[in-house]
Design a protein around this motif. Structure first.
Motif, PDB file in Angstrom:
ATOM      1  N   ASP A  90       0.830  -1.208   0.000  1.00 54.13           N
ATOM      2  CA  ASP A  90       0.000   0.000   0.000  1.00 54.13           C
ATOM      3  C   ASP A  90       0.865   1.259   0.000  1.00 54.13           C
ATOM      4  O   ASP A  90       0.580   2.216  -0.722  1.00 54.13           O
ATOM      5  N   GLY A  91       1.920   1.256   0.815  1.00 48.59           N
ATOM      6  CA  GLY A  91       2.819   2.411   0.863  1.00 48.59           C
ATOM      7  C   GLY A  91       3.516   2.651  -0.462  1.00 48.59           C
ATOM      8  O   GLY A  91       3.625   3.795  -0.926  1.00 48.59           O
ATOM      9  N   ILE A  92       3.973   1.574  -1.083  1.00 49.48           N
ATOM     10  CA  ILE A  92       4.658   1.697  -2.380  1.00 49.48           C
ATOM     11  C   ILE A  92       3.688   2.205  -3.439  1.00 49.48           C
ATOM     12  O   ILE A  92       4.039   3.066  -4.257  1.00 49.48           O
ATOM     13  N   SER A  93       2.463   1.701  -3.407  1.00 47.98           N
ATOM     14  CA  SER A  93       1.456   2.167  -4.375  1.00 47.98           C
ATOM     15  C   SER A  93       1.186   3.651  -4.192  1.00 47.98           C
ATOM     16  O   SER A  93       1.051   4.395  -5.169  1.00 47.98           O
ATOM     17  N   GLU A  94       1.097   4.088  -2.950  1.00 44.57           N
ATOM     18  CA  GLU A  94       0.852   5.504  -2.672  1.00 44.57           C
ATOM     19  C   GLU A  94       2.015   6.359  -3.181  1.00 44.57           C
ATOM     20  O   GLU A  94       1.805   7.404  -3.808  1.00 44.57           O
ATOM     21  N   TYR A  95       3.255   5.920  -2.910  1.00 44.36           N
ATOM     22  CA  TYR A  95       4.421   6.667  -3.397  1.00 44.36           C
ATOM     23  C   TYR A  95       4.443   6.690  -4.927  1.00 44.36           C
ATOM     24  O   TYR A  95       4.772   7.712  -5.535  1.00 44.36           O
ATOM     25  N   ALA A  96       4.087   5.576  -5.566  1.00 45.47           N
ATOM     26  CA  ALA A  96       4.065   5.528  -7.028  1.00 45.47           C
ATOM     27  C   ALA A  96       3.013   6.501  -7.567  1.00 45.47           C
ATOM     28  O   ALA A  96       3.263   7.207  -8.552  1.00 45.47           O
ATOM     29  N   HIS A  97       1.860   6.538  -6.926  1.00 47.58           N
ATOM     30  CA  HIS A  97       0.806   7.458  -7.350  1.00 47.58           C
ATOM     31  C   HIS A  97       1.268   8.912  -7.206  1.00 47.58           C
ATOM     32  O   HIS A  97       1.052   9.735  -8.100  1.00 47.58           O
ATOM     33  N   LYS A 101       1.804  11.606 -10.185  1.00 50.01           N
ATOM     34  CA  LYS A 101       1.137  12.912 -10.136  1.00 50.01           C
ATOM     35  C   LYS A 101       2.165  14.043 -10.279  1.00 50.01           C
ATOM     36  O   LYS A 101       1.967  14.994 -11.036  1.00 50.01           O
ATOM     37  N   LYS A 102       3.286  13.919  -9.572  1.00 48.46           N
ATOM     38  CA  LYS A 102       4.334  14.945  -9.628  1.00 48.46           C
ATOM     39  C   LYS A 102       4.936  15.002 -11.031  1.00 48.46           C
ATOM     40  O   LYS A 102       5.210  16.095 -11.553  1.00 48.46           O
ATOM     41  N   ALA A 103       5.135  13.844 -11.667  1.00 43.67           N
ATOM     42  CA  ALA A 103       5.677  13.820 -13.028  1.00 43.67           C
ATOM     43  C   ALA A 103       4.719  14.512 -13.992  1.00 43.67           C
ATOM     44  O   ALA A 103       5.146  15.255 -14.893  1.00 43.67           O
ATOM     45  N   GLN A 105       2.635  16.917 -13.223  1.00 43.56           N
ATOM     46  CA  GLN A 105       2.727  18.353 -12.955  1.00 43.56           C
ATOM     47  C   GLN A 105       3.974  18.945 -13.602  1.00 43.56           C
ATOM     48  O   GLN A 105       3.933  20.039 -14.183  1.00 43.56           O
ATOM     49  N   LEU A 106       5.103  18.223 -13.496  1.00 48.03           N
ATOM     50  CA  LEU A 106       6.346  18.707 -14.109  1.00 48.03           C
ATOM     51  C   LEU A 106       6.217  18.767 -15.627  1.00 48.03           C
ATOM     52  O   LEU A 106       6.704  19.717 -16.271  1.00 48.03           O
ATOM     53  N   THR A 107       5.557  17.762 -16.200  1.00 48.11           N
ATOM     54  CA  THR A 107       5.349  17.761 -17.658  1.00 48.11           C
ATOM     55  C   THR A 107       4.513  18.961 -18.077  1.00 48.11           C
ATOM     56  O   THR A 107       4.836  19.645 -19.064  1.00 48.11           O
ATOM     57  N   ASP A 108       3.436  19.226 -17.330  1.00 49.60           N
ATOM     58  CA  ASP A 108       2.592  20.395 -17.642  1.00 49.60           C
ATOM     59  C   ASP A 108       3.389  21.686 -17.516  1.00 49.60           C
ATOM     60  O   ASP A 108       3.276  22.592 -18.363  1.00 49.60           O
ATOM     61  N   THR A 109       4.211  21.785 -16.472  1.00 54.74           N
ATOM     62  CA  THR A 109       5.026  22.994 -16.277  1.00 54.74           C
ATOM     63  C   THR A 109       6.000  23.171 -17.435  1.00 54.74           C
ATOM     64  O   THR A 109       6.183  24.289 -17.949  1.00 54.74           O
ATOM     65  N   LEU A 110       6.627  22.084 -17.864  1.00 57.18           N
ATOM     66  CA  LEU A 110       7.566  22.156 -18.986  1.00 57.18           C
ATOM     67  C   LEU A 110       6.858  22.560 -20.283  1.00 57.18           C
ATOM     68  O   LEU A 110       7.365  23.380 -21.065  1.00 57.18           O
ATOM     69  N   ARG A 111       5.676  21.987 -20.525  1.00 61.19           N
ATOM     70  CA  ARG A 111       4.926  22.348 -21.735  1.00 61.19           C
ATOM     71  C   ARG A 111       4.556  23.833 -21.715  1.00 61.19           C
ATOM     72  O   ARG A 111       4.674  24.535 -22.733  1.00 61.19           O
ATOM     73  N   ASN A 112       4.084  24.314 -20.570  1.00 59.80           N
ATOM     74  CA  ASN A 112       3.743  25.742 -20.451  1.00 59.80           C
ATOM     75  C   ASN A 112       4.970  26.611 -20.693  1.00 59.80           C
ATOM     76  O   ASN A 112       4.902  27.642 -21.379  1.00 59.80           O
ATOM     77  N   GLY A 113       6.101  26.180 -20.122  1.00 64.67           N
ATOM     78  CA  GLY A 113       7.336  26.939 -20.312  1.00 64.67           C
ATOM     79  C   GLY A 113       7.763  26.955 -21.774  1.00 64.67           C
ATOM     80  O   GLY A 113       8.197  27.985 -22.299  1.00 64.67           O
TER      81      GLY A 113
END
Length: 124
Positions: A90-97, A101-103, A105-113
């Motif tokens: 469960d902990g590993i699944s949560e960290y993977a999720h 999610k963070k990846a 967000q970073l992809t969206d930030t890079l596209r906007n940039g």
């Protein structure tokens, strides 16, 4: 000065002369006991048989209790391991999720940039 030849008690059981002495003493003690016993041989054998039977029953009961307790301990250990594995999964699944999610967000930030950079340079 007196010194022991063997450092550990279990070393005595490997020593041939020690074992010979123990067995000789045991034989002599049994022989004297049978010769000086206040009971007849038949009564003595019956008494010994009864005592050995009682001891055998006690040993079997103790063995059965130990087996029963061991089975319960093994079952409890198995359940604990399964529970710990489930929590870890469960902990590993949560960290993977969270990482996914963070990846995103970073992809969206890079596209906007990149979009802003294209607009600023007029390359759209």
């Amino acid at each position: 000065m007196f010194s022991l030849r063997n450092n550990y008690p279990q070393d005595y059981f490997k020593d041939q002369s020690y074992l010979t002495g123990v067995l000789t003493g045991l034989d002599a003690g049994l022989a004297i006991g049978f010769l000086l016993a206040p009971r007849s041989g038949k009564k003595l054998r019956k008494q010994i048989s009864g005592v050995l039977g009682d001891q055998t029953k006690k040993a079997k009961k103790h063995w059965d209790n130990t087996k029963h307790e061991t089975k319960h301990a093994a079952r409890d250990l198995k359940n604990s391991v399964i529970s710990a594995a489930d929590k870890a999964e469960d902990g590993i699944s949560e960290y993977a999720h969270q990482a996914e999610k963070k990846a995103g967000q970073l992809t969206d930030t890079l596209r906007n940039g990149l979009d802003k950079a294209k607009e600023a340079t007029g390359l759209s």
